[in-house]
Design a protein around this motif. Structure first.
Motif: not given
Length: 226
Positions: A119-123
């Motif tokens: 999720d951190h990467q996608v955000v």
């Protein structure tokens, strides 16, 4: 008069405090307007032993923590926890663009790509796309933060490793950051877990020492327009 308009874009409730809670408090002390956008619920993907908290309860903790930091506006999205990579990236980008158009921030803080959490990467990817330097883009500074128990867990041989080149002095706001983090009772672990209060304080001291300060939060500078 508001000096600057700041937007923090975090994947989950508590990421905003872990990544830049001291810097948020510093901005508020400087008279800046700070908004926080939280993208996913941070609950639904958890192992059963950690699912003792509802989404509403987690949001209540976030509200208390952000109130303590005197955040002006806290916005919750409803993307699924640790499943944001299953959604069209464009959907996530557009949700961020709407908030950027509405708030017109000059500075945006978000996750580093150098992070284990998907999720951190996608955000990160959605944010840098939403903040692309078009002629009418309000954002002129883009900074990426680290998250204890996620960023440092990425294998060092990977292509992307967190490499900070921007340090925010939080010597006067570190205690406030720790107080805000402690309000996320289900998220704080016992030392030596990196998401313990002792470890978070130690990281701030180490990042400070890297820059000749008593305490700091470290960032990667993504873009800056003078």
């Amino acid at each position: 008069m508001v000096k600057r308009k700041i937007l923090v874009i975090a994947a989950h409730p508590d990421d905003e405090v872990l990544g830049c809670g001291g810097t948020i408090a510093k901005h508020k002390k400087n008279g800046d307007h700070v908004s926080v956008l939280i993208m996913a619920d941070g609950v639904n993907s958890r192992e059963e032993k950690f699912q003792n908290e509802s989404i509403l309860a987690r949001r209540t903790c976030a509200q208390k923590a952000n109130n303590l930091l005197e955040v002006d506006e806290l916005v919750f999205m409803s993307f699924p926890d640790n499943q944001m990579d299953t959604l069209p990236l464009l959907e996530i980008i557009k949700s961020i663009e709407i908030e950027i158009d509405r708030l017109a921030p000059d500075t945006v803080y978000t996750h580093s790509l150098s992070d284990l959490n998907i999720d951190h990467q996608v955000v990160h990817n959605a944010t840098i796309t939403a903040c692309r330097p078009l002629p009418d883009q309000s954002v002129n500074q883009l900074l990426f933060f680290e998250i204890p128990s996620s960023t440092e867990w990425k294998i060092s041989s990977s292509n992307n490793v967190f490499n900070p080149n921007w340090f925010s002095d939080i010597s006067e706001t570190l205690d406030l950051k720790l107080d805000a983090l402690s309000l996320y009772k289900s998220e704080v672990r016992e030392f030596p877990h990196p998401r313990s209060l002792d470890a978070v304080k130690s990281l701030a001291k180490w990042r400070g020492a890297c820059a000749g300060l008593n305490a700091a939060e470290a960032f990667e500078l993504g873009r800056m327009k003078a």
